[in-house]
Scaffold this motif. Structure first.
Motif, mmCIF file in Angstrom:
data_model
loop_
_atom_site.group_PDB
_atom_site.id
_atom_site.type_symbol
_atom_site.label_atom_id
_atom_site.label_comp_id
_atom_site.label_asym_id
_atom_site.label_seq_id
_atom_site.Cartn_x
_atom_site.Cartn_y
_atom_site.Cartn_z
ATOM 1 N N ARG A 124 26.957 1.878 -81.843
ATOM 2 C CA ARG A 124 26.481 0.865 -82.779
ATOM 3 C C ARG A 124 26.803 1.259 -84.227
ATOM 4 N NH1 ARG A 124 21.445 -2.408 -82.236
ATOM 5 N NH2 ARG A 124 20.868 -3.157 -84.309
ATOM 6 N N ALA A 125 26.558 2.524 -84.577
ATOM 7 C CA ALA A 125 26.707 2.964 -85.966
ATOM 8 C C ALA A 125 28.166 3.126 -86.376
ATOM 9 C CB ALA A 125 25.958 4.282 -86.171
ATOM 10 N N LEU A 126 28.969 3.681 -85.478
ATOM 11 C CA LEU A 126 30.364 3.966 -85.808
ATOM 12 C C LEU A 126 31.330 2.938 -85.229
ATOM 13 C CD1 LEU A 126 30.396 7.847 -85.271
ATOM 14 C CD2 LEU A 126 29.902 6.558 -87.364
ATOM 15 N N LYS A 127 30.754 1.991 -84.452
ATOM 16 C CA LYS A 127 31.569 0.940 -83.833
ATOM 17 C C LYS A 127 32.714 1.543 -83.001
ATOM 18 C CE LYS A 127 30.469 -2.686 -87.170
ATOM 19 N NZ LYS A 127 29.126 -2.184 -87.167
ATOM 20 N N THR B 100 20.945 7.289 -74.995
ATOM 21 C CA THR B 100 20.450 6.583 -76.175
ATOM 22 C C THR B 100 21.258 6.943 -77.410
ATOM 23 O OG1 THR B 100 18.200 6.483 -75.281
ATOM 24 C CG2 THR B 100 18.438 6.222 -77.659
ATOM 25 N N ASN B 101 21.611 8.203 -77.553
ATOM 26 C CA ASN B 101 22.362 8.622 -78.738
ATOM 27 C C ASN B 101 23.830 8.229 -78.672
ATOM 28 O OD1 ASN B 101 20.597 10.300 -80.714
ATOM 29 N ND2 ASN B 101 19.915 10.902 -78.672
ATOM 30 N N VAL B 102 24.371 8.119 -77.472
ATOM 31 C CA VAL B 102 25.721 7.557 -77.350
ATOM 32 C C VAL B 102 25.689 6.082 -77.751
ATOM 33 C CG1 VAL B 102 27.518 6.889 -75.714
ATOM 34 C CG2 VAL B 102 26.567 9.184 -75.626
ATOM 35 N N ALA B 103 24.630 5.368 -77.317
ATOM 36 C CA ALA B 103 24.483 3.962 -77.704
ATOM 37 C C ALA B 103 24.360 3.831 -79.220
ATOM 38 C CB ALA B 103 23.256 3.364 -77.024
ATOM 39 N N TYR B 104 23.671 4.791 -79.853
ATOM 40 C CA TYR B 104 23.555 4.763 -81.312
ATOM 41 C C TYR B 104 24.926 4.931 -81.966
ATOM 42 C CZ TYR B 104 22.809 6.298 -86.082
ATOM 43 O OH TYR B 104 22.891 6.417 -87.455
ATOM 44 N N LEU B 105 25.708 5.889 -81.496
ATOM 45 C CA LEU B 105 27.036 6.120 -82.078
ATOM 46 C C LEU B 105 27.939 4.909 -81.882
ATOM 47 C CD1 LEU B 105 27.786 9.847 -81.114
ATOM 48 C CD2 LEU B 105 27.041 8.931 -83.328
ATOM 49 N N GLY C 60 15.563 3.727 -79.454
ATOM 50 C CA GLY C 60 15.169 4.302 -80.730
ATOM 51 C C GLY C 60 15.157 5.816 -80.633
ATOM 52 N N GLY C 61 14.875 6.461 -81.746
ATOM 53 C CA GLY C 61 14.855 7.915 -81.793
ATOM 54 C C GLY C 61 15.194 8.374 -83.199
ATOM 55 N N PRO C 62 15.304 9.681 -83.408
ATOM 56 C CA PRO C 62 15.590 10.210 -84.745
ATOM 57 C C PRO C 62 16.826 9.622 -85.401
ATOM 58 C CG PRO C 62 14.880 11.970 -83.314
ATOM 59 C CD PRO C 62 15.026 10.756 -82.449
ATOM 60 N N ALA C 63 17.900 9.438 -84.660
ATOM 61 C CA ALA C 63 19.117 8.894 -85.257
ATOM 62 C C ALA C 63 18.850 7.520 -85.866
ATOM 63 C CB ALA C 63 20.232 8.805 -84.210
ATOM 64 N N TYR C 64 18.050 6.724 -85.167
ATOM 65 C CA TYR C 64 17.740 5.381 -85.638
ATOM 66 C C TYR C 64 16.842 5.425 -86.877
ATOM 67 C CZ TYR C 64 19.647 3.628 -81.222
ATOM 68 O OH TYR C 64 20.476 3.335 -80.172
ATOM 69 N N TYR C 65 15.792 6.278 -86.864
ATOM 70 C CA TYR C 65 14.926 6.252 -88.042
ATOM 71 C C TYR C 65 15.508 6.998 -89.234
ATOM 72 C CZ TYR C 65 12.426 10.367 -85.781
ATOM 73 O OH TYR C 65 12.057 11.549 -85.159
ATOM 74 N N GLY D 251 21.840 10.503 -89.167
ATOM 75 C CA GLY D 251 21.675 9.913 -87.847
ATOM 76 C C GLY D 251 22.815 10.276 -86.926
ATOM 77 N N VAL D 252 24.036 10.206 -87.449
ATOM 78 C CA VAL D 252 25.212 10.564 -86.654
ATOM 79 C C VAL D 252 25.179 12.044 -86.285
ATOM 80 C CG1 VAL D 252 27.731 10.818 -86.722
ATOM 81 C CG2 VAL D 252 26.649 8.721 -87.585
#
Length: 504
Positions: free
Chosen positions: A397-400, A390-395, A125-130, A141-142
């Motif tokens: 997930r978000a951008l596939k 964590t933010n690479v994992a977010y990208l 979790g983190g800012p990108a997620y919320y 988030g991106v």
């Protein structure tokens, strides 16, 4: 390039950001009725909850990971810079930032918990997620994820690595000088770099669990040892302590270096050091296994106190009590308002702290500072890695997009190598750019989230209500509170209710 970086810093660290940091802290302090004071005892007691799980780390481990990011070179070199450019009064404004920033840390870390996800066998979790899950603004988030990867994966590790390399040289000497494309580098630093990279690789390739296990031992040990050394200096100079505090308070409003300089350097280094509002703390907070999101928010608020009110104050008292500092006027004229030591001493460095301890402990003083810098900086690199991952994992997930997390590990290791052998001044400025970008995005985002959803306040009131009713096991039902997008907690609550039904 140097001129361009300075130009960016001037824009990013304008008075607008400084007042936004203070304003956000005051905003959440008032809204939470100064929870950072009312729940101080609760913050401390929550640290020792045995709440680790297969997917999550304990509250104490999350605190240690976040503290490893908060406690770094800024606590030693950054405090010295605040005094050297802003005067003793800058310390008062660092305290103000810490007090108000504790409420900001509560808000952002609670958001990190509320909107966290479970993936790859761990919590993230983190800012990108919320930003995405609460506001529905995936674009923000991106943008935050990209800025944090650049800051924590590229800019900031170099600052800490440079301090690690210099600390090793300070302890063991320079060794045989070797020519390189970065200039002359001592063999001691090169050997140290090899060892650092091996240890760093061993830890970060083990994931958040290994990082947490390492930091929960090292961070308390290094912080306590540093504070003890400061207390010895204070004890040996007890008669000077009232005058030093008087100087800090008086200079905060009639500053030797100018009122604006005191506030500017105090707030800037306060934000840089304790990271409240910067958006780094929520990453570790989200990884914690807790019964209620507000619990980890309160724990993370306590970490701001540890960083600034304890460790930064320890540095400031050592420097001011021993009078091992200069205060520079405007950078243009190069004149000193206060000159107690050699004018060639580099202000934005650990030099003042080293000289302060040397004046009390002799030749062992600078060695101790070197050891402290080594551990402070190394653990901060670990925190930066986890944030970047964590933010690479977010990208992903978000951008596939399929970006290997191994790439992040190798990037961090490369930047550690680069920073170790490079000069300090240039990369400090790069770090300021990274911190400022993240702070702008995160603070604007968490204030916007309040006006659109108020999830942090709903979580705090729910937690306070359950605590007042005397429950032994807390629950969190986001649907009942009108909080949308908290899918992790929705599923957990439904599962808890289903288990209770079966038991009946």
């Amino acid at each position: 390039m140097q001129a361009f970086i300075d130009f960016l810093n001037g824009i990013i660290w304008s008075p607008a950001l400084i007042f936004l940091c203070l304003g956000a802290g005051l905003f959440y302090s008032i809204l939470t009725r100064f929870a950072q004071v009312r729940h101080f005892k609760e913050m401390f007691s929550l640290l020792f909850n045995p709440n680790e799980s297969d997917k999550g780390i304990s509250s104490f481990q999350a605190l240690a990971v976040s503290l490893s990011g908060r406690v770094g070179t800024g606590n030693i070199a950054g405090v010295a810079a605040a005094i050297g450019f802003g005067g003793p009064g800058a310390i008062f404004w660092m305290w103000v930032v810490a007090f108000l920033g504790a409420s900001t840390a509560y808000a952002e870390s609670t958001l990190g918990q509320i909107y966290k996800v479970s993936e790859d066998g761990q919590y993230r979790g983190g800012p990108a997620y919320y930003f995405e899950r609460c506001l529905g603004w995936r674009w923000l988030g991106v943008l935050f994820a990209l800025s944090s990867i650049i800051a924590c994966g590229v800019f900031l590790p170099g600052i800490q690595a440079n301090s690690v390399g210099n600390a090793v040289v300070q302890i063991f000497g320079e060794g045989v000088v070797v020519s390189s494309s970065f200039g002359d580098v001592g063999s001691t630093k090169l050997v140290a770099l090899a060892v650092i990279l091996v240890v760093l690789a061993f830890i970060i390739f083990g994931g958040i669990k290994r990082i947490a296990n390492f930091t929960q031992i090292i961070v308390p040990f290094m912080a306590l040892g540093y504070i003890v050394m400061a207390l010895i200096v204070v004890f040996l100079n007890l008669d000077k302590v009232p005058g030093i505090f008087g100087l800090i308070f008086s200079d905060a409003f009639t500053a030797q270096a100018g009122f604006g300089a005191a506030i500017g350097w105090g707030v800037k280094r306060g934000v840089y050091s304790n990271e409240a509002g910067q958006g780094t703390g929520p990453h570790a907070a989200a990884a914690a296994e807790v019964q209620h999101p507000a619990q980890q928010g309160l724990v993370q608020a306590f970490s701001v106190y540890i960083d600034t009110l304890f460790i930064c104050t320890a540095t400031a008292l050592m420097i001011l009590i021993t009078q091992q500092y200069n205060v520079q006027g405007t950078l243009a004229d190069g004149q000193f308002i206060v000159q107690n030591v050699d004018p060639s001493t580099i202000i934005a460095s650990p030099a003042f702290t080293q000289m302060a301890l040397a004046s009390v402990f002799g030749s062992t003083g600078p060695i101790f500072v070197g050891i402290a810098l080594f551990f402070f900086a190394f653990t901060t690199i670990l925190a930066y890695y986890y944030i970047a991952e964590t933010n690479v994992a977010y990208l992903r997930r978000a951008l596939k997009i399929n970006v290997s997390l191994t790439f992040v590990k190798l990037l961090i290791m490369f930047m550690v190598a680069y920073g170790t052998v490079n000069t300090a001044g240039y990369i400090w400025n790069l770090g300021d750019v990274g911190v400022g970008l993240m702070a702008w995005l995160n603070i604007v985002g968490i204030i916007t989230i309040f006006f659109m959803a108020k999830p942090t306040m709903k979580a705090l009131r729910d937690y306070e209500a359950q605590k007042a009713s005397g429950v032994t096991e807390y629950t969190f039902n986001p649907k009942a509170l009108g909080i949308k997008g908290a899918e992790f907690w929705e599923k957990r609550y439904d599962k808890q209710q289903a288990e209770k039904t079966v038991e009946k």
